[in-house]
Design an enzyme around this catalytic site. Sequence first.
Site, PDB file in Angstrom:
ATOM      1  N   ALA A  63       0.862  -1.178   0.000  1.00 28.01           N
ATOM      2  CA  ALA A  63       0.000   0.000   0.000  1.00 28.01           C
ATOM      3  C   ALA A  63       0.899   1.228   0.000  1.00 28.01           C
ATOM      4  CB  ALA A  63      -0.870  -0.017   1.251  1.00 28.01           C
ATOM      5  N   GLY A 102       0.421  -5.099   0.484  1.00 31.07           N
ATOM      6  CA  GLY A 102      -0.683  -5.079  -0.467  1.00 31.07           C
ATOM      7  C   GLY A 102      -0.291  -5.640  -1.834  1.00 31.07           C
ATOM      8  N   GLU A 105      -0.636  -9.253  -1.460  1.00 35.23           N
ATOM      9  CA  GLU A 105      -2.071  -9.537  -1.311  1.00 35.23           C
ATOM     10  C   GLU A 105      -2.766  -9.502  -2.662  1.00 35.23           C
ATOM     11  OE1 GLU A 105      -2.408  -6.505   1.850  1.00 35.23           O
ATOM     12  OE2 GLU A 105      -3.423  -8.073   2.994  1.00 35.23           O
ATOM     13  N   GLU A 125       3.759  -6.008   7.077  1.00 34.86           N
ATOM     14  CA  GLU A 125       2.947  -4.988   7.747  1.00 34.86           C
ATOM     15  C   GLU A 125       3.252  -4.856   9.237  1.00 34.86           C
ATOM     16  OE1 GLU A 125       1.905  -6.933   5.362  1.00 34.86           O
ATOM     17  OE2 GLU A 125       0.427  -5.958   4.069  1.00 34.86           O
TER      18      GLU A 125
HETATM   19  N1  3HC Z   1       4.618   3.477   0.239  1.00 39.69           N
HETATM   20  C1  3HC Z   1       5.117   4.680  -0.059  1.00 39.69           C
HETATM   21  N2  3HC Z   1       6.428   4.922  -0.273  1.00 39.69           N
HETATM   22  C2  3HC Z   1       7.254   3.866  -0.192  1.00 39.69           C
HETATM   23  C3  3HC Z   1       6.805   2.582   0.112  1.00 39.69           C
HETATM   24  C4  3HC Z   1       5.409   2.394   0.329  1.00 39.69           C
HETATM   25  N3  3HC Z   1       4.894   1.193   0.598  1.00 39.69           N
HETATM   26  N4  3HC Z   1       7.859   1.741   0.135  1.00 39.69           N
HETATM   27  C5  3HC Z   1       8.936   2.487  -0.152  1.00 39.69           C
HETATM   28  N5  3HC Z   1       8.583   3.769  -0.350  1.00 39.69           N
HETATM   29  C6  3HC Z   1       9.442   4.876  -0.730  1.00 39.69           C
HETATM   30  C7  3HC Z   1      10.490   5.188   0.326  1.00 39.69           C
HETATM   31  O1  3HC Z   1       9.991   6.056   1.312  1.00 39.69           O
HETATM   32  C8  3HC Z   1      11.596   5.807  -0.503  1.00 39.69           C
HETATM   33  O2  3HC Z   1      11.220   7.132  -0.755  1.00 39.69           O
HETATM   34  P1  3HC Z   1      12.349   8.273  -0.905  1.00 39.69           P
HETATM   35  O3  3HC Z   1      13.193   7.851  -2.070  1.00 39.69           O
HETATM   36  O4  3HC Z   1      11.568   9.510  -1.113  1.00 39.69           O
HETATM   37  O5  3HC Z   1      13.128   8.248   0.385  1.00 39.69           O
HETATM   38  C9  3HC Z   1      11.511   5.035  -1.813  1.00 39.69           C
HETATM   39  O6  3HC Z   1      10.210   4.462  -1.856  1.00 39.69           O
HETATM   40  C10 3HC Z   1      12.531   3.925  -1.949  1.00 39.69           C
HETATM   41  O7  3HC Z   1      12.480   3.115  -0.776  1.00 39.69           O
HETATM   42  P2  3HC Z   1      13.793   2.518  -0.116  1.00 39.69           P
HETATM   43  O8  3HC Z   1      14.805   3.588   0.060  1.00 39.69           O
HETATM   44  O9  3HC Z   1      13.359   1.762   1.077  1.00 39.69           O
HETATM   45  O10 3HC Z   1      14.296   1.549  -1.278  1.00 39.69           O
HETATM   46  P3  3HC Z   1      14.912   0.107  -1.187  1.00 39.69           P
HETATM   47  O11 3HC Z   1      15.175  -0.309  -2.575  1.00 39.69           O
HETATM   48  O12 3HC Z   1      16.022   0.077  -0.191  1.00 39.69           O
HETATM   49  O13 3HC Z   1      13.763  -0.822  -0.583  1.00 39.69           O
HETATM   50  C11 3HC Z   1      11.559  -1.748  -0.380  1.00 39.69           C
HETATM   51  C12 3HC Z   1      12.597  -1.060  -1.306  1.00 39.69           C
HETATM   52  C13 3HC Z   1      12.081  -3.152  -0.005  1.00 39.69           C
HETATM   53  C14 3HC Z   1      10.295  -1.875  -1.144  1.00 39.69           C
HETATM   54  C15 3HC Z   1      11.381  -0.924   0.915  1.00 39.69           C
HETATM   55  O14 3HC Z   1      11.122   0.418   0.556  1.00 39.69           O
HETATM   56  C16 3HC Z   1      10.259  -1.377   1.796  1.00 39.69           C
HETATM   57  O15 3HC Z   1      10.425  -2.292   2.567  1.00 39.69           O
HETATM   58  N6  3HC Z   1       9.084  -0.693   1.705  1.00 39.69           N
HETATM   59  C17 3HC Z   1       7.979  -0.925   2.578  1.00 39.69           C
HETATM   60  C18 3HC Z   1       7.235  -2.177   2.194  1.00 39.69           C
HETATM   61  C19 3HC Z   1       6.039  -2.345   3.083  1.00 39.69           C
HETATM   62  O16 3HC Z   1       6.104  -2.203   4.287  1.00 39.69           O
HETATM   63  N7  3HC Z   1       4.897  -2.709   2.483  1.00 39.69           N
HETATM   64  C20 3HC Z   1       3.703  -2.887   3.220  1.00 39.69           C
HETATM   65  C21 3HC Z   1       2.968  -1.594   3.296  1.00 39.69           C
HETATM   66  S1  3HC Z   1       1.530  -1.677   4.311  1.00 39.69           S
HETATM   67  C22 3HC Z   1       0.386  -2.475   3.336  1.00 39.69           C
HETATM   68  O17 3HC Z   1       0.695  -2.903   2.250  1.00 39.69           O
HETATM   69  C23 3HC Z   1      -0.980  -2.586   3.905  1.00 39.69           C
HETATM   70  C24 3HC Z   1      -1.817  -3.561   3.161  1.00 39.69           C
HETATM   71  O18 3HC Z   1      -1.811  -4.786   3.855  1.00 39.69           O
HETATM   72  C25 3HC Z   1      -3.226  -3.072   3.055  1.00 39.69           C
END
Ligand code: 3HC
Length: 694
Positions: A63, A102, A105, A125
């Site tokens: 998400a 997401g 998912e 998450e």
């Molecule tokens: N939403 C918005 N922005 C995100 C994001 C997300 N899910 N994931 C990463 N970003 C952004 C970061 O803030 C960063 O922004 P910036 O360049 O402005 O600082 C940019 O994307 C790049 O991220 P990273 O520096 O972390 O890049 P990496 O290549 O090192 O890592 C990644 C990539 C493995 C995808 C890592 O960013 C990550 O783990 N992201 C979070 C993943 C996550 O937690 N997903 C679950 C979200 S909650 C959800 O999905 C709810 C659902 O169940 C309904």
Amino acid sequence: MDKVIKLERHDMIAVLTVNSPPVNALSAAVRGGILECIKDAIVDPAIKAIVLTCAGRTFIAGADITEFGKPSKPPALNDVLSEIENSPMPIIAAIHGTALGGGLELALACHFRVATKEAKLGLPEVKLGLLPGAGGTQRLPRAVGPELAVKMIVGGDPIPAAEALKNGLIEEIIEGPAAGGEAFARKVLAEKRPLRRLRDDESKIAAAKADRSIFTNAVAAMTKKSRGLEAPFAAADAVGYAIDLPFDEGLKKEREGFLKLLTSDQSKAQRYAFFAERKAHKIAGVPEGTKSRPVERVAILGAGTMGGGIAMSFANAGIPVTLIEPGEEQLKRGMGIMQKNWEATAARGGIPADAPAKRMALINGVVGIENVGNADLVIEAVFETMAVKKGVFGKLDQFAKPGAVLASNTSYLNIDEIAKSTNRPHDVLGMHFFSPANIMKLCEIVRGPRTAPDALITAVATSRQIAKVPVVVGLCDGFVANRMYDQSGKQAGKLLFEGALPQQVDAVLTKFGMPMGPFVMSDLAGNDIGWLSRKDRGIKSEIADALCEAGRFGQKTGKGWYRYEAGSRTPIPDPAVETLIEQTLARLGRKRRAVSDEEILERMMYPIINEGARILEQGIAARPGDIDVVWLYGFGWPIYRGGPMYYADQIGLDGVLTKMRELQVTMGDEFKPAALLETLVAEGRKFADFSQPA
Ligand code: 3HC
Ligand code: NAI
């Protein structure tokens, strides 16, 4: 058609490509675009199958976290997912990079999933204080069974494609996402494979329905380390709904759990920490276009506690290391400890059985500093005295190749002073790792006034390559981490003079969420270290000195601030320590008083926060978030409290200031409020509002 989604028709296959950099997060535009394209493809009589894939570096990484806490925009992710799942034609998710949250998912709602070899799939998450909120807790157990589902959902770590294949999460490993996905779609059509809707498939949860202990045992194992956190327990409950309830009811309960966590203080703090860590990558004063120097080979000076741990971190990442000691005996000892460490991890199943030998083969242990010649980065981890460090850096000047980055792991010493012993001060900086260095993730990158920007970003990039979290800090005694930690260490000692006991102080801090209190920590490190250093500097600390005079050096002598049963590391409060404290206080003519837990917490925390404010004021840290990242990864600060500066904002800076002023009156100037704290309170602002002057 929304520009973030591209729909191409390759005769009977529709290829839908998400293109929303950097990580294809499921923003409203992406959700809407996917829904619209899927609907279009389904009604197209020429189309028989749909491939859903992504452009750029990764499949959908979840998400869009930046949308959390804002009014939600349609379409809801669950609506997109049911459109996919209900499609009359096969929809195939073709995954590369990371399918997270997401993103996974959405893939689980597809009828088939295929992935490239290097892809990773996970539901992280919980790491944001949440649980999967779009069917992940209901569909993943149906795809892989409840045991692996609990591991992935409650633990939050992704699994590699090979494991996903073995466990039925994906059907095949493919070469490239678009072409591989399309080829797989043609196979599905040719073989007339029935659509697999996970919603309707209970085969993998049947065993846990009959014997719920399969599920509860998995939960017990995964929540062992979740002390204080809400999300892992709520996530486990949600997986339980998949076993106990019909799909639609489970989905509804999952959603309720997700929405509850979304507004929780813990999740807010964890999401703050996620972005703080990423903001810490942005380094001021580095001209655009500055390139990192290539680092292929590293040399480490000193194979002691830290040098050994740092060498292990590099070998763990597959980077060869030359490990240097002045003598054979110390070298042999250091190499032996690394081998034993890895073997113990392998015996526990933490790394493959052949990993210790492979990793040892990456470490070339040698005697003599003249062997640094081929290293692109040299990290010094020798004894902590300026004279020794200067001697070493003087020799590095002679033996290191031109352009090599020269880093010191010093805990306190002035990097610029060390740099003076070379003719290349621009190559010198600090890379301050934390003990145990093969485990702790923080690396403070200490920038001296003459450190070159490209040397700085080389150190930052290299530390990320070995899975550390780098935070760039300025020059001062103890940098950010130790300078702040010492404030609370000082107070811990003083609290004993007032009447508190070590176990009371430690209990307050562990209840707060720290992994251990200062006295358990001191017993672990050895109380004699501080004692020897005090003697060296002619400083007294009567209670701690009396403890050491009684031979209570800590775990290594079976007694310290606590006592330890033979072979055990469990601290047991010892009445002998209370007697020792009372006798020392009586000798000094001091009376014990009752010290409340609240006072302990305030006296341990507020000076930390105050020192953090000074550090910001002096520009030693660029942002409050950088300080928080230091505490999260250097000292195991509980992530659900964000970090000390975030915590201060939550409890209110005016309260912190008032208490500091009160303590200043009773205890003296060590509680003098920082000017920045005074200013922020006067202006009604928070640390979150602070930015360094341009
Ligand atoms: N939403 C918005 N922005 C995100 C994001 C997300 N899910 N994931 C990463 N970003 C952004 C970061 O803030 C960063 O922004 P910036 O360049 O402005 O600082 C940019 O994307 C790049 O991220 P990273 O520096 O972390 O890049 P990496 O290549 O090192 O890592 C990644 C990539 C493995 C995808 C890592 O960013 C990550 O783990 N992201 C979070 C993943 C996550 O937690 N997903 C679950 C979200 S909650 C959800 O999905 C709810 C659902 O169940 C309904
Ligand atoms: P240690 O005493 O365990 O190891 C130091 C090693 O350096 C010894 O093996 C010694 O033989 C070797 N050595 C001495 N002179 C040398 C030289 N000229 N060339 C090559 N090797 C030499 O010390 P430790 O704890 O590993 O500390 C090393 C550095 O790391 C210090 O600067 C310390 O302040 C810092 N540090 C220590 C932490 C800790 O928790 N121990 C945490 C973070 C930093």
